[in-house]
Each structure stands twice: as C-alpha cells, then as structure tokens.
Write a protein that holds these residues in place. Structure first.
Motif, short mmCIF file in Angstrom:
data_model
loop_
_atom_site.label_atom_id
_atom_site.label_comp_id
_atom_site.label_asym_id
_atom_site.label_seq_id
_atom_site.Cartn_x
_atom_site.Cartn_y
_atom_site.Cartn_z
N GLY A 1 29.48 44.24 94.34
CA GLY A 1 29.65 45.59 93.80
C GLY A 1 28.59 45.90 92.75
O GLY A 1 27.66 45.12 92.52
N SER A 2 28.75 47.06 92.11
CA SER A 2 27.78 47.42 91.08
C SER A 2 28.49 48.03 89.87
O SER A 2 29.63 48.49 89.96
CB SER A 2 26.76 48.41 91.64
OG SER A 2 27.42 49.62 91.94
N ALA A 3 27.77 48.02 88.76
CA ALA A 3 28.25 48.68 87.53
C ALA A 3 27.11 49.56 87.04
O ALA A 3 25.98 49.09 86.88
CB ALA A 3 28.61 47.65 86.49
N THR A 4 27.41 50.84 86.85
CA THR A 4 26.35 51.78 86.48
C THR A 4 26.57 52.30 85.07
O THR A 4 27.66 52.79 84.73
CB THR A 4 26.33 52.98 87.46
OG1 THR A 4 26.22 52.44 88.77
CG2 THR A 4 25.17 53.91 87.18
N LEU A 5 25.51 52.18 84.28
CA LEU A 5 25.57 52.69 82.91
C LEU A 5 24.93 54.08 82.90
O LEU A 5 23.81 54.26 83.38
CB LEU A 5 24.78 51.75 82.00
CG LEU A 5 24.82 52.06 80.52
CD1 LEU A 5 26.19 51.75 79.96
CD2 LEU A 5 23.79 51.22 79.79
N ALA A 6 25.67 55.06 82.39
CA ALA A 6 25.12 56.43 82.37
C ALA A 6 25.31 57.02 80.98
O ALA A 6 26.05 56.49 80.16
CB ALA A 6 25.82 57.28 83.41
N CYS A 7 24.62 58.14 80.77
CA CYS A 7 24.71 58.78 79.45
C CYS A 7 24.68 60.30 79.64
O CYS A 7 23.84 60.82 80.37
CB CYS A 7 23.52 58.31 78.62
SG CYS A 7 23.36 59.21 77.10
N GLN A 8 25.65 60.97 79.05
CA GLN A 8 25.64 62.44 79.10
C GLN A 8 25.63 62.99 77.69
O GLN A 8 26.27 62.41 76.81
CB GLN A 8 26.89 62.97 79.80
CG GLN A 8 26.95 62.72 81.29
CD GLN A 8 28.21 61.98 81.66
OE1 GLN A 8 29.22 62.10 80.99
NE2 GLN A 8 28.14 61.21 82.73
N ILE A 9 24.91 64.10 77.54
CA ILE A 9 24.91 64.75 76.22
C ILE A 9 25.50 66.14 76.36
O ILE A 9 25.07 66.93 77.21
CB ILE A 9 23.47 64.82 75.66
CG1 ILE A 9 22.97 63.39 75.44
CG2 ILE A 9 23.43 65.61 74.37
CD1 ILE A 9 21.54 63.28 74.99
N HIS A 10 26.55 66.42 75.60
CA HIS A 10 27.18 67.75 75.58
C HIS A 10 27.15 68.24 74.16
O HIS A 10 27.78 67.62 73.29
CB HIS A 10 28.65 67.68 76.03
CG HIS A 10 28.80 67.32 77.47
ND1 HIS A 10 28.35 68.12 78.48
CD2 HIS A 10 29.34 66.24 78.05
CE1 HIS A 10 28.62 67.55 79.64
NE2 HIS A 10 29.22 66.39 79.40
N ALA A 11 26.44 69.33 73.94
CA ALA A 11 26.30 69.90 72.58
C ALA A 11 25.88 68.80 71.62
O ALA A 11 24.83 68.21 71.80
CB ALA A 11 27.60 70.58 72.18
#
Ligand code: ADP
Length: 502
Positions: free
Chosen positions: A260-270
């Motif tokens: 399987g996989s593990a995904t690191l993500a980043c979101q910016i809201h305001a």
C-alpha cells in the motif's frame, strides 16, 4: 404627633386617630429608648437621613429610611418626618452581602482545590521521575545484555534470534514506558512546549527521513505530495510537531495493506495550513471512530500482529491542542484513512532551520577515532547489575575500566589523574553525580587537565540533560544504554583527549 398622612397609616396598620395619640417610640423598633431620644434631639437641630425599623400594629417589624428635618411654624419648632419602606432594598443588600460571602467562600474552596491539584501534580511528577528511573534501570540490564550477547560470535543462530527477541521486547517495553510518562506529563501540564515559528518543510523532511526505513520494512510506499515551500512557517514546538507527524505516518504504515501507500499532503485555507496523511489501509469502522483518540483503546487490534500501545493518537491530540492546533481524521472502512493536523500560519520567519538531528552536546568534541587501547575509564555507578553490564561493554570495546560506587570515591579517583574519562551515574549514595562533577571541576581550576565526564543515567526526563551539562559534565547518555551510541560518544571525547595529549 400633630399630623400624619394616609400612607403612613397604611404603612403601620393604625388608624389616623390611633396614631395621633402615639409617640415615635411606639412604632420605632430600631433604636433603644435612650438613643432614640438622642436621635430625635439631633434632628431638631439639623436635617438627617438614616435607617431604622418600624413596628406595625400587627407586630411585624420592617426596615425604613427616615428623612427628618426641623420646621419652624409660627415660631414653634416641629419635626417633619418621612418614612420610606426599604424592605426590598435591604433584601437586595442582604442578598448582595450573601453572594459576596458565598463567592468568597467559593474562592477559598477553589483556592484549596487549586492547591490540592498543584500538590497532586507535583506528586505525580515526582512519581513519574521515580517510575521512569526504576523502570529504566532493570531495562538497562535487559537491553544491554541482549545487545552484548548478540555481539558474541560463539552464539548459535537460534540463540542469536532469541536474544534479538529479548532486545525487541525490551525496546517495546521502553517505548511503552516513555509513551506513558510522556502522556501523563502532557496531561498534567508539566511539559514545557517551545512554541516558535517552525519551518514546515524541515519538519516534513525530518519525519520522512525517520519513517523511511520503517515503511521499507513494511513494504509501504511513502508519497510526498505536500509541495511545501521553505518559507512556510507555523507556530509550534519543532520536536513535538515532528513527533505527531511521525506518529501519523507510522500508523499509516502499520495499518496499511501489503504494497500500500501513505501520501503526505498539504492544503492552505486562508490563514490555516493542514497537513494530512492518507493511507490505503484497513480504515476504521464508523462504530469505532469515536474511540480513536481514547488512550489505551486499540479498537480491537490488541493481541493482533501489529505492535502498538493505543496511546499514540491520545498523545498527538494532547500535543496539538496544547499548541492551539486541531487534529482530526476521515476514514472509510476497508478503504483507508486520512489523519490531519491544522495550524495557523505564522507570519514571523523561522528562527532556525533544523538539520533534523538531535541537539549536539554543548561543547562539541572533535573528530572520532575507534582507537581505544590504553584508554582508562572510571565508571561511577552504584547499581551492581549496571556495573556488570557497563564493565562488560567497555571491556568488549577495548577500554580498561575501574568502578567506584559513590560520588565521593569518583571525585577522589578522578583527582589521581589516572583516568581519561569518567562515566558518571547521577543518582548515587553519599554524593550524587552532579555534586561529584562540581567537585572534580573545582579541583581542576588550578590549571589541571580537564577530564571529560559523560553522564550515564536513567534520568531521562526533560531538563535532565541540561542539569548534567550545567553541573560540568560534557555529554549525556541515557539508560538503557545503546551500545553503538555509547561507543560513538566515547570515541568523540577520547579522540579529542588524544589530540590534546599529542
Ligand atoms: P497504536 O497504533 O499504538 O495502537 P494509536 O493511538 O496510534 O495507538 O492508534 C489507536 C488505534 O487507532 C490503533 O490501535 C488502530 O486500531 C487505530 N488506527 C490508528 N491509525 C490508524 C490508521 N491510519 N488506519 C486504521 N486504524 C488506525
């Protein structure tokens, strides 16, 4: 009584005729007979407003405010008097008094509760320090001897595997002890968080580096889709944020499916940044999701093949909330989960860029060498099992070692100049390791050679390292001792000694 109005008759329950035959003393219930006389005399001289009580015909007594003033009519001095029923005002005043008194009492109760809580907190901290020390000492022997046995070339494969199991189990126990102590300390508010602008990129790189070998072991692919720039900072404690991210990544690896996989993500809201870790794993059934942050709840995974203690996420939640962040997750049973943490973006630039390593010792030693022959080490250690283990390790590494079991003896032996380095336990009878170090350092002030002193201690709580360095020690290693790390530290300090000798 010359005259009286209808309202006053109503107030006292007498008829006008009755009242005209009466005197002030007949209805006043506030003054004693003498003081009433004095009061009346006073009011014949100057106007006065004062409180007293009136008695109704029925006997009921109530509060009044009197406004009295002398009046001259046809050369005759009269007293004009107005009585106002102030029962309601008095009740409000009494109620206010009662509330003030009550709040004073509540404050006292709260203060007492606060004092008791603080005392309990102190007791808890002391208990944790003791437990930490008491558990680490036997673990030192278990882990230490297991490591030593594996270094024994004569050991057959099966015995090697068995000692490996002992070491693994010892490490699992040590992790559990450390986690437990960590959780209890965070919950009791005894942990200092160094909240400052932290470079998110640095935390991510650091965490990915640490998780990479574990992911490889499990056959899980780690995908970094965060795309975070180096300029992005949040207000957080660097190592605590790293601890949380590693925990989320490690769960994404542990509770994943093969390949399987593990995904690191980043979101910016305001003004917020959200870091998320999405896995392709088992997911969490809806019925269990409300228990996810409960300490010691492994959601039925206890006894299974995946190792864990069930307190990682509880610690994460405590850490993140202490740093004013949020933590949450979404999960679909059988498909996988996304765990996230969210912070306000900091406008201040990061004070420092971490290189991802632990802090170096205050005085950085010089280049290391593996030469150990003829190096004489003084071991100050009162626990016989620890003595045995340390002697066996040092012997294996090629050092000559002498053992003393108190701080006094350590200081005396160090003065002889026969030793190249002291390994110093902190808690010893008669004189502890800190005091012994200070004594040794004092004796060196006359231009004598400065002997490296390395703390080897089960005191592994926050601030212990600083306390050792502050007493004059040069470096610090915690028990259970990691042999490879000990070797590295000894090499460093003895190498710098050797250079000085030359
Ligand atoms: P541990 O992993 O040591 O058991 P945690 O507090 O990190 O403790 O997690 C608590 C429980 O939550 C785990 O035992 C597991 O059942 C569940 N869990 C945590 N992360 C995940 C994940 N990514 N996918 C599925 N289940 C998870």
């Amino acid at each position: 009584m010359i005259d009286v109005n209808e309202k006053f008759c109503e107030m006292l329950g007498y008829t006008r005729q009755e009242l005209l035959t009466m005197n002030v003393a007949d209805w006043d219930a506030g003054f004693s007979p003498d003081s009433l006389k004095d009061k009346v005399q006073q009011t014949f001289h100057k106007p006065e407003i004062f409180d007293t009580k009136h008695r109704r015909k029925s006997g009921h007594i109530f509060d009044v405010e009197i406004s009295a003033q002398p009046v001259w009519i046809d050369n005759q001095l009269y007293l004009w008097n107005a009585s106002r029923d102030i029962t309601a005002r008095k009740q409000i005043e009494a109620e206010r008094e009662r509330l003030i008194q009550e709040s004073k009492e509540q404050e006292q109760v709260l203060q007492k509760a606060k004092d008791a809580a603080e005392a309990a907190n102190r007791a808890k901290s002391e208990f944790l320090v003791n437990v930490s020390h008491e558990l680490r000492t036997p673990l030192n022997a278990i882990l230490g001897f297991a490591q030593l046995m594996q270094m024994n070339e004569k050991l057959d494969d099966q015995s090697k595997q068995q000692t490996q199991r002992i070491e693994q189990a010892g490490h699992a126990l040590l992790n559990l002890v450390n986690d437990l102590i960590d959780l209890a300390r965070i919950e009791s508010g005894n942990v200092k968080f160094a909240v400052e602008p932290v470079q998110i990129r640095s935390v991510i790189n650091d965490s990915l580096r640490i998780i990479a070998p574990i992911a490889k072991n499990y056959g899980i692919k780690i995908i970094d889709q965060s795309g975070v720039s180096e300029a992005l900072t949040v207000q957080a404690d660097y190592s605590r944020l790293r601890q949380v991210l590693i925990n989320l990544l490690s769960n994404a690896v542990k509770y994943n499916r093969p390949q399987g996989s593990a995904t690191l993500a980043c979101q910016i809201h305001a003004d917020k940044i959200r870091l998320s870790v999405t896995d392709t794993g088992t997911g969490i059934p809806i019925s269990l999701q409300n228990r996810i942050f409960t300490s010691f709840d492994r959601l039925g995974k206890e006894g299974g093949a995946i190792e864990g203690t069930g307190i990682g996420l509880a610690i994460c939640k405590n850490i993140i909330e202490t740093m004013n962040g949020n933590i949450g997750f979404e999960s679909t049973d059988g498909q996988g989960s996304t765990f996230w943490v969210e912070f306000a973006i900091s406008t201040a630039p990061s004070n420092f860029a971490h290189d991802g390593t632990d802090p170096p010792p205050l005085k950085t030693p010089q280049q290391s060498t593996s030469e150990t022959v003829n190096r004489h080490i003084l071991l100050a250690e009162d626990n016989p099992v620890n003595q045995m283990f340390a002697c066996a390790v040092l012997d294996k590494l090629g050092y000559t070692v002498d053992v003393v079991e108190t701080g006094i003896k350590a200081a005396e032996a160090a003065h002889t100049g026969a030793y190249d380095l002291v390994l110093m336990d902190c808690l010893m009878p008669e004189m502890d390791g800190y005091e012994a170090t200070r004594t040794i350092r004092q004796a060196e002030t006359g231009g004598k050679r400065r002997i490296p002193i390395v703390a080897m201690t089960a005191n592994a709580m926050e601030g212990d390292r600083e306390a050792c360095l502050a007493s004059g020690m040069d470096d610090y290693i915690t028990k259970p001792v990691d042999i490879a790390l000990l070797q590295k530290i000894l090499n460093r300090w003895l190498a710098s000694e050797r250079q000085k000798d030359c």
